[in-house]
Design a protein around this motif. Structure first.
Motif, PDB file in Angstrom:
ATOM      1  N   GLU A  95       7.361 -11.995  -0.253  1.00 20.51           N
ATOM      2  CA  GLU A  95       6.523 -13.188  -0.372  1.00 20.51           C
ATOM      3  C   GLU A  95       5.711 -13.204  -1.666  1.00 20.51           C
ATOM      4  N   MET A  96       5.755 -12.106  -2.424  1.00 21.40           N
ATOM      5  CA  MET A  96       4.958 -11.976  -3.645  1.00 21.40           C
ATOM      6  C   MET A  96       5.818 -12.209  -4.881  1.00 21.40           C
ATOM      7  N   THR A  97       5.143 -12.553  -5.956  1.00 21.98           N
ATOM      8  CA  THR A  97       5.836 -12.649  -7.240  1.00 21.98           C
ATOM      9  C   THR A  97       6.097 -11.237  -7.748  1.00 21.98           C
ATOM     10  N   ASP A  98       6.942 -11.115  -8.749  1.00 23.29           N
ATOM     11  CA  ASP A  98       7.206  -9.805  -9.354  1.00 23.29           C
ATOM     12  C   ASP A  98       5.911  -9.162  -9.842  1.00 23.29           C
ATOM     13  N   PHE A  99       5.061  -9.969 -10.471  1.00 25.27           N
ATOM     14  CA  PHE A  99       3.785  -9.454 -10.989  1.00 25.27           C
ATOM     15  C   PHE A  99       2.914  -8.944  -9.847  1.00 25.27           C
ATOM     16  N   GLU A 100       2.809  -9.701  -8.761  1.00 20.07           N
ATOM     17  CA  GLU A 100       1.987  -9.285  -7.620  1.00 20.07           C
ATOM     18  C   GLU A 100       2.523  -8.009  -6.989  1.00 20.07           C
ATOM     19  N   ARG A 101       3.856  -7.928  -6.825  1.00 25.94           N
ATOM     20  CA  ARG A 101       4.474  -6.714  -6.268  1.00 25.94           C
ATOM     21  C   ARG A 101       4.161  -5.512  -7.143  1.00 25.94           C
ATOM     22  N   ASP A 102       4.290  -5.689  -8.451  1.00 26.18           N
ATOM     23  CA  ASP A 102       4.018  -4.603  -9.390  1.00 26.18           C
ATOM     24  C   ASP A 102       2.557  -4.150  -9.280  1.00 26.18           C
ATOM     25  N   MET A 103       1.651  -5.094  -9.153  1.00 29.25           N
ATOM     26  CA  MET A 103       0.223  -4.758  -9.028  1.00 29.25           C
ATOM     27  C   MET A 103      -0.044  -3.991  -7.730  1.00 29.25           C
ATOM     28  N   VAL A 104       0.578  -4.413  -6.640  1.00 25.86           N
ATOM     29  CA  VAL A 104       0.391  -3.732  -5.355  1.00 25.86           C
ATOM     30  C   VAL A 104       0.922  -2.306  -5.440  1.00 25.86           C
ATOM     31  N   ILE A 105       2.106  -2.149  -5.984  1.00 26.92           N
ATOM     32  CA  ILE A 105       2.718  -0.817  -6.101  1.00 26.92           C
ATOM     33  C   ILE A 105       1.864   0.089  -6.981  1.00 26.92           C
ATOM     34  N   LYS A 106       1.416  -0.425  -8.115  1.00 29.51           N
ATOM     35  CA  LYS A 106       0.555   0.384  -9.003  1.00 29.51           C
ATOM     36  C   LYS A 106      -0.761   0.734  -8.327  1.00 29.51           C
ATOM     37  N   SER A 107      -1.313  -0.194  -7.565  1.00 34.30           N
ATOM     38  CA  SER A 107      -2.568   0.073  -6.855  1.00 34.30           C
ATOM     39  C   SER A 107      -2.376   1.164  -5.803  1.00 34.30           C
ATOM     40  N   ILE A 108      -1.280   1.100  -5.073  1.00 31.81           N
ATOM     41  CA  ILE A 108      -1.009   2.122  -4.059  1.00 31.81           C
ATOM     42  C   ILE A 108      -0.788   3.483  -4.718  1.00 31.81           C
ATOM     43  N   GLN A 109      -0.070   3.500  -5.838  1.00 37.77           N
ATOM     44  CA  GLN A 109       0.137   4.755  -6.552  1.00 37.77           C
ATOM     45  C   GLN A 109      -1.198   5.339  -7.019  1.00 37.77           C
ATOM     46  N   LEU A 110      -2.077   4.482  -7.531  1.00 32.08           N
ATOM     47  CA  LEU A 110      -3.402   4.933  -7.963  1.00 32.08           C
ATOM     48  C   LEU A 110      -4.194   5.467  -6.779  1.00 32.08           C
ATOM     49  N   LEU A 111      -4.149   4.768  -5.656  1.00 36.51           N
ATOM     50  CA  LEU A 111      -4.847   5.213  -4.462  1.00 36.51           C
ATOM     51  C   LEU A 111      -4.324   6.572  -3.997  1.00 36.51           C
ATOM     52  N   ASN A 112      -3.003   6.741  -3.954  1.00 37.55           N
ATOM     53  CA  ASN A 112      -2.415   8.027  -3.550  1.00 37.55           C
ATOM     54  C   ASN A 112      -2.847   9.157  -4.469  1.00 37.55           C
ATOM     55  N   LYS A 113      -2.830   8.890  -5.769  1.00 40.24           N
ATOM     56  CA  LYS A 113      -3.227   9.910  -6.746  1.00 40.24           C
ATOM     57  C   LYS A 113      -4.697  10.286  -6.561  1.00 40.24           C
ATOM     58  N   THR A 114      -5.537   9.290  -6.318  1.00 37.66           N
ATOM     59  CA  THR A 114      -6.963   9.534  -6.137  1.00 37.66           C
ATOM     60  C   THR A 114      -7.231  10.291  -4.836  1.00 37.66           C
ATOM     61  N   ILE A 115      -6.529   9.938  -3.784  1.00 36.56           N
ATOM     62  CA  ILE A 115      -6.675  10.665  -2.513  1.00 36.56           C
ATOM     63  C   ILE A 115      -6.274  12.119  -2.702  1.00 36.56           C
ATOM     64  N   GLU A 116      -5.179  12.334  -3.396  1.00 36.47           N
ATOM     65  CA  GLU A 116      -4.714  13.709  -3.634  1.00 36.47           C
ATOM     66  C   GLU A 116      -5.750  14.507  -4.414  1.00 36.47           C
ATOM     67  N   LYS A 117      -6.329  13.907  -5.455  1.00 35.06           N
ATOM     68  CA  LYS A 117      -7.339  14.594  -6.260  1.00 35.06           C
ATOM     69  C   LYS A 117      -8.590  14.903  -5.454  1.00 35.06           C
ATOM     70  N   SER A 118      -8.956  14.001  -4.542  1.00 31.40           N
ATOM     71  CA  SER A 118     -10.201  14.158  -3.778  1.00 31.40           C
ATOM     72  C   SER A 118     -10.130  15.301  -2.772  1.00 31.40           C
ATOM     73  N   GLY A 119      -8.904  15.600  -2.295  1.00 33.11           N
ATOM     74  CA  GLY A 119      -8.736  16.649  -1.300  1.00 33.11           C
ATOM     75  C   GLY A 119      -9.201  16.238   0.088  1.00 33.11           C
ATOM     76  N   CYS A 120      -9.508  14.953   0.266  1.00 31.19           N
ATOM     77  CA  CYS A 120     -10.038  14.481   1.562  1.00 31.19           C
ATOM     78  C   CYS A 120      -8.977  14.429   2.662  1.00 31.19           C
ATOM     79  N   CYS A 121      -7.753  14.219   2.316  1.00 31.16           N
ATOM     80  CA  CYS A 121      -6.721  13.986   3.338  1.00 31.16           C
ATOM     81  C   CYS A 121      -5.607  15.006   3.260  1.00 31.16           C
ATOM     82  N   CYS A 122      -5.955  16.237   3.096  1.00 33.84           N
ATOM     83  CA  CYS A 122      -4.950  17.284   2.940  1.00 33.84           C
ATOM     84  C   CYS A 122      -4.550  17.847   4.301  1.00 33.84           C
ATOM     85  N   LEU A 123      -3.242  17.961   4.542  1.00 32.74           N
ATOM     86  CA  LEU A 123      -2.757  18.575   5.772  1.00 32.74           C
ATOM     87  C   LEU A 123      -2.379  20.029   5.541  1.00 32.74           C
ATOM     88  N   CYS A 124      -2.918  20.629   4.496  1.00 35.18           N
ATOM     89  CA  CYS A 124      -2.551  22.008   4.169  1.00 35.18           C
ATOM     90  C   CYS A 124      -3.232  22.991   5.088  1.00 35.18           C
TER      91      CYS A 124
END
Length: 98
Positions: free
Chosen positions: A69-98
């Motif tokens: 339902e999104m334009t190519d630009f919107e899809r790209d923004m969502v994907i980049k935002s999720i990637q940024l969120l994942n990277k930030t979560i990983e750096k924070s160590g808040c959600c580690c299952l280790c």
């Protein structure tokens, strides 16, 4: 089991009941760790893997429909935002299952 319960923010008693329910439904197998018999190892059964795949397939379908339902630009923004969120979560160590 204690590590997973803690990672989920769940009381071990509640978590144990949930695991017992999944065992009774034939989705999870619980066994003792041969190296440390105080430790329970959880694994999916063959049926558990089938259910996991079914859920994964259904979620992928939902996400594909939403992204369609999104334009190519919107899809790209969502994907980049999720990637940024994942990277930030990983750096924070808040959600580690280790």
């Amino acid at each position: 089991m204690q590590q997973v319960a803690e990672a989920l923010g769940m009381d071990i008693t509640t978590f144990s009941r949930q695991i017992k329910n999944l065992e009774q439904r034939g989705l999870v197998c619980k066994s003792l760790d041969p190296g440390d018999r105080r430790v329970s190892v959880l694994s999916l059964t063959e049926n558990g893997h089938r259910v996991e795949k079914s859920i994964d397939d259904r979620m992928r379908s939902y996400i594909d429909k939403i992204l369609a339902e999104m334009t190519d630009f919107e899809r790209d923004m969502v994907i980049k935002s999720i990637q940024l969120l994942n990277k930030t979560i990983e750096k924070s160590g808040c959600c580690c299952l280790c």
